[in-house]
Design an enzyme around this catalytic site. Structure first.
Site, PDB file in Angstrom:
ATOM      1  N   GLU A  24      12.782 -14.520  17.265  1.00  0.00           N
ATOM      2  CA  GLU A  24      12.676 -13.390  18.198  1.00  0.00           C
ATOM      3  C   GLU A  24      11.851 -12.254  17.625  1.00  0.00           C
ATOM      4  OE1 GLU A  24      17.391 -13.794  19.338  1.00  0.00           O
ATOM      5  OE2 GLU A  24      16.594 -11.959  18.502  1.00  0.00           O
ATOM      6  N   CYS A  60       9.624  -5.080  15.905  1.00  0.00           N
ATOM      7  CA  CYS A  60      10.579  -5.659  14.962  1.00  0.00           C
ATOM      8  C   CYS A  60      10.319  -7.168  14.910  1.00  0.00           C
ATOM      9  CB  CYS A  60      11.983  -5.351  15.482  1.00  0.00           C
ATOM     10  SG  CYS A  60      13.292  -6.102  14.523  1.00  0.00           S
ATOM     11  N   CYS A  72      18.848 -17.519   8.844  1.00  0.00           N
ATOM     12  CA  CYS A  72      18.926 -16.724   7.614  1.00  0.00           C
ATOM     13  C   CYS A  72      19.972 -17.357   6.703  1.00  0.00           C
ATOM     14  CB  CYS A  72      19.329 -15.278   7.948  1.00  0.00           C
ATOM     15  SG  CYS A  72      19.336 -14.181   6.501  1.00  0.00           S
ATOM     16  N   CYS A 108      25.744 -13.045   6.084  1.00  0.00           N
ATOM     17  CA  CYS A 108      26.548 -11.837   6.283  1.00  0.00           C
ATOM     18  C   CYS A 108      27.437 -12.044   7.526  1.00  0.00           C
ATOM     19  CB  CYS A 108      25.657 -10.611   6.459  1.00  0.00           C
ATOM     20  SG  CYS A 108      24.520 -10.412   5.066  1.00  0.00           S
ATOM     21  N   CYS A 121      26.676 -10.443  11.094  1.00  0.00           N
ATOM     22  CA  CYS A 121      25.328 -10.584  11.645  1.00  0.00           C
ATOM     23  C   CYS A 121      25.183 -11.924  12.350  1.00  0.00           C
ATOM     24  CB  CYS A 121      24.321 -10.472  10.497  1.00  0.00           C
ATOM     25  SG  CYS A 121      22.643 -10.929  10.964  1.00  0.00           S
ATOM     26  N   SER A 164      19.992  -2.773   3.171  1.00  0.00           N
ATOM     27  CA  SER A 164      21.173  -2.929   4.033  1.00  0.00           C
ATOM     28  C   SER A 164      22.411  -2.849   3.155  1.00  0.00           C
ATOM     29  CB  SER A 164      21.105  -4.271   4.760  1.00  0.00           C
ATOM     30  OG  SER A 164      19.943  -4.300   5.554  1.00  0.00           O
ATOM     31  N   HIS A 177      25.651  -1.011   3.680  1.00  0.00           N
ATOM     32  CA  HIS A 177      26.868  -1.194   4.478  1.00  0.00           C
ATOM     33  C   HIS A 177      28.183  -0.911   3.759  1.00  0.00           C
ATOM     34  CE1 HIS A 177      24.098  -2.625   7.416  1.00  0.00           C
ATOM     35  NE2 HIS A 177      23.923  -3.817   6.883  1.00  0.00           N
ATOM     36  N   CYS A 215      19.441 -10.049  17.625  1.00  0.00           N
ATOM     37  CA  CYS A 215      20.725 -10.572  17.137  1.00  0.00           C
ATOM     38  C   CYS A 215      21.623  -9.436  16.710  1.00  0.00           C
ATOM     39  CB  CYS A 215      20.575 -11.499  15.949  1.00  0.00           C
ATOM     40  SG  CYS A 215      19.220 -12.586  16.078  1.00  0.00           S
TER      41      CYS A 215
HETATM   42  N1  SAH Z   1      17.895  -9.536   6.212  1.00  0.00           N
HETATM   43  C1  SAH Z   1      17.365  -8.219   6.256  1.00  0.00           C
HETATM   44  C2  SAH Z   1      16.644  -7.847   7.548  1.00  0.00           C
HETATM   45  C3  SAH Z   1      17.216  -8.265   8.866  1.00  0.00           C
HETATM   46  S1  SAH Z   1      18.599  -7.460   9.550  1.00  0.00           S
HETATM   47  C4  SAH Z   1      18.446  -7.209   5.947  1.00  0.00           C
HETATM   48  O1  SAH Z   1      19.596  -7.610   5.847  1.00  0.00           O
HETATM   49  O2  SAH Z   1      18.142  -6.044   5.750  1.00  0.00           O
HETATM   50  C5  SAH Z   1      18.142  -5.830   9.988  1.00  0.00           C
HETATM   51  C6  SAH Z   1      19.320  -4.869   9.891  1.00  0.00           C
HETATM   52  O3  SAH Z   1      20.312  -5.106  10.919  1.00  0.00           O
HETATM   53  C7  SAH Z   1      20.074  -4.982   8.574  1.00  0.00           C
HETATM   54  O4  SAH Z   1      20.341  -3.685   8.100  1.00  0.00           O
HETATM   55  C8  SAH Z   1      21.344  -5.685   8.989  1.00  0.00           C
HETATM   56  O5  SAH Z   1      22.383  -5.481   8.064  1.00  0.00           O
HETATM   57  C9  SAH Z   1      21.595  -5.064  10.339  1.00  0.00           C
HETATM   58  N2  SAH Z   1      22.569  -5.797  11.166  1.00  0.00           N
HETATM   59  C10 SAH Z   1      22.831  -7.118  11.180  1.00  0.00           C
HETATM   60  N3  SAH Z   1      23.802  -7.402  12.071  1.00  0.00           N
HETATM   61  C11 SAH Z   1      24.132  -6.230  12.645  1.00  0.00           C
HETATM   62  C12 SAH Z   1      25.085  -5.872  13.651  1.00  0.00           C
HETATM   63  N4  SAH Z   1      25.852  -6.790  14.230  1.00  0.00           N
HETATM   64  N5  SAH Z   1      25.165  -4.570  14.011  1.00  0.00           N
HETATM   65  C13 SAH Z   1      24.380  -3.634  13.432  1.00  0.00           C
HETATM   66  N6  SAH Z   1      23.468  -3.903  12.480  1.00  0.00           N
HETATM   67  C14 SAH Z   1      23.355  -5.194  12.084  1.00  0.00           C
END
Ligand code: SAH
Length: 389
Positions: free
Chosen positions: A123, A136, A143, A147, A150, A255, A257, A377
């Site tokens: 996407e 984006c 992946c 996580c 995600c 990222s 968190h 996603c």
């Molecule tokens: N793998 C990379 C880039 C892709 S994700 C990374 O982890 O940074 C892009 C961002 O979206 C990351 O900060 C990820 O942690 C966040 N993300 C993933 N799932 C999410 C969700 N359900 N709600 C909010 N942010 C989310």
């Protein structure tokens, strides 16, 4: 589950409230066909020369691609008709077919699902704001980082994308923007974020090529500003140092968190390998070497990581490494289907943000563009609510 899309045909008028089905067909083996965007300018010239074609055609072809954003032989009026087909065939094969696109935010956001040569789907999301147009993009199909919050993390990794597969997402979206597909924002792509599917730093070779193609001017690449490109990572520490060595002043997003290993070990499995302290040290080093302030991404999850004391701990960890080098971007969690987690409440978010700000940390709550269409996603993280235009 929604029904699969009919193969090969773009489906234009979908119900925008529907989510894209992310079905992965069994991948065909092998590599994507050779493409101009995988090669440096001199490699393109050499390739043509070796096939008995004039080397200077490589630059002409590259300008069609990077400046005029098309790969159609018919429009290549500066190239003799007899050579167009073979050139396109050799260097500009089709790499990404649009499966469908979904518009939301009154036409200011377009999410597109692409099918690659082997049937895997990825996407991209195009977002128009008053003064910028942000794309984006995905760096991998699926992946491997797993996580739990995600959606892509739940799929596992299908494969890395090639440089040209990443660049094709950019080229086609740039063409869409130029044709006026967005209801808002400049018709020229201004910003690129590697925040779609995949972990970009786990695909460093292709990302290196993609950054070169994005940044170097035509006919080498698109000539976008490095400062307007963001590479987001889960925290692959050695790759952050390699990114520094690459020498492009792109923005790094981490990222995070969670500011403590106890919680982060559960949210980001790779934290068992590279701990919060090591990751923040690498991020701080990134700032020192590139002069680019690092973005710290923080998805606020109700009763999991949204406590004010964790905001204070985060501020302490950042301040312990200096001032003004990081910018925190909290974003309400976009819950994935079937997930036990939800977004933090508004009051928890407010308390979290004000704790950070009182500790002198620059903080901008991110906009959740496209959350009704499942963002990328649920991963969309573009720019602050404060900047919402
Ligand atoms: N793998 C990379 C880039 C892709 S994700 C990374 O982890 O940074 C892009 C961002 O979206 C990351 O900060 C990820 O942690 C966040 N993300 C993933 N799932 C999410 C969700 N359900 N709600 C909010 N942010 C989310």
């Amino acid at each position: 589950m929604s029904a699969p899309y009919p193969s090969g045909k773009p489906v234009e008028s979908l119900d925008p409230t529907k989510r894209l089905p992310l079905t992965f067909t069994a991948p065909r083996r092998g590599k994507p066909p050779q493409h101009l965007a995988d090669l440096t300018r001199s490699e393109r010239r050499e390739l043509l020369h070796a096939t008995g074609l004039p080397a200077f055609r490589a630059d002409q072809l590259s300008r069609h691609y990077f400046t005029h954003l098309h790969r159609s032989g018919e429009q290549m009026t500066d190239i003799p008709q007899s050579q167009r087909e073979v050139l396109v065939d050799k260097l500009l094969p089709s790499l990404a077919d649009k499966v469908t696109d979904i518009r939301t935010d009154d036409g200011a956001t377009i999410k597109t699902l692409w099918r690659l040569f082997d049937g895997v789907q990825v996407e991209s999301v195009l977002m128009g704001y008053r003064e910028r147009t942000t794309l984006c993009i995905s760096s991998q199909a699926g992946c491997g980082m797993a996580c739990p919050f995600c959606a892509t993390g739940q799929m596992g990794l299908t494969r890395n994308l090639s440089t040209a597969e990443i660049i094709e997402q950019v080229r086609i979206n740039a063409q869409m923007a130029a044709a006026g597909a967005l209801s808002r924002g400049p018709k020229r792509l201004t910003n690129i974020v590697f925040m779609g599917m995949g972990e970009p730093l786990a695909n460093l070779r292709a990302i290196t090529g993609a950054l070169t193609r994005l940044i170097e001017p035509s006919p080498e690449g698109f000539g976008l500003s490095a400062r307007h490109i963001t590479v987001s990572t889960v925290g692959l520490v050695p790759a952050i140092y390699k990114l520094i060595d690459l020498g492009y002043p792109v923005t790094l997003a981490v990222s995070l968190h969670a500011p403590d290993d106890e919680l982060r070990d559960g949210l980001i499995p790779v934290n068992s390998r590279w701990k919060v302290g090591e990751l923040l040290d690498a991020a701080r080093h990134y700032f020192r070497e590139t002069g680019r302030r690092v973005s710290i991404e923080y998805a606020l999850i109700k009763d999991v990581n949204d406590q004010a004391w964790r905001a204070q701990l985060l501020a302490d960890e950042l301040n312990a490494r200096g001032h003004g080098w990081a910018h925190v971007n909290p974003i309400p969690l976009n819950p994935t289907p079937g997930s036990m987690w939800t977004a933090a409440t508004q009051s928890a978010e407010t308390a979290f943000v004000s704790t950070l700000r009182s500790a002198g940390i620059r903080t901008t709550v991110r906009d959740t563009r496209g959350s009704d269409i499942d963002g990328a996603c649920g991963q969309l993280a573009t720019k602050g609510k404060g900047d919402r235009q």
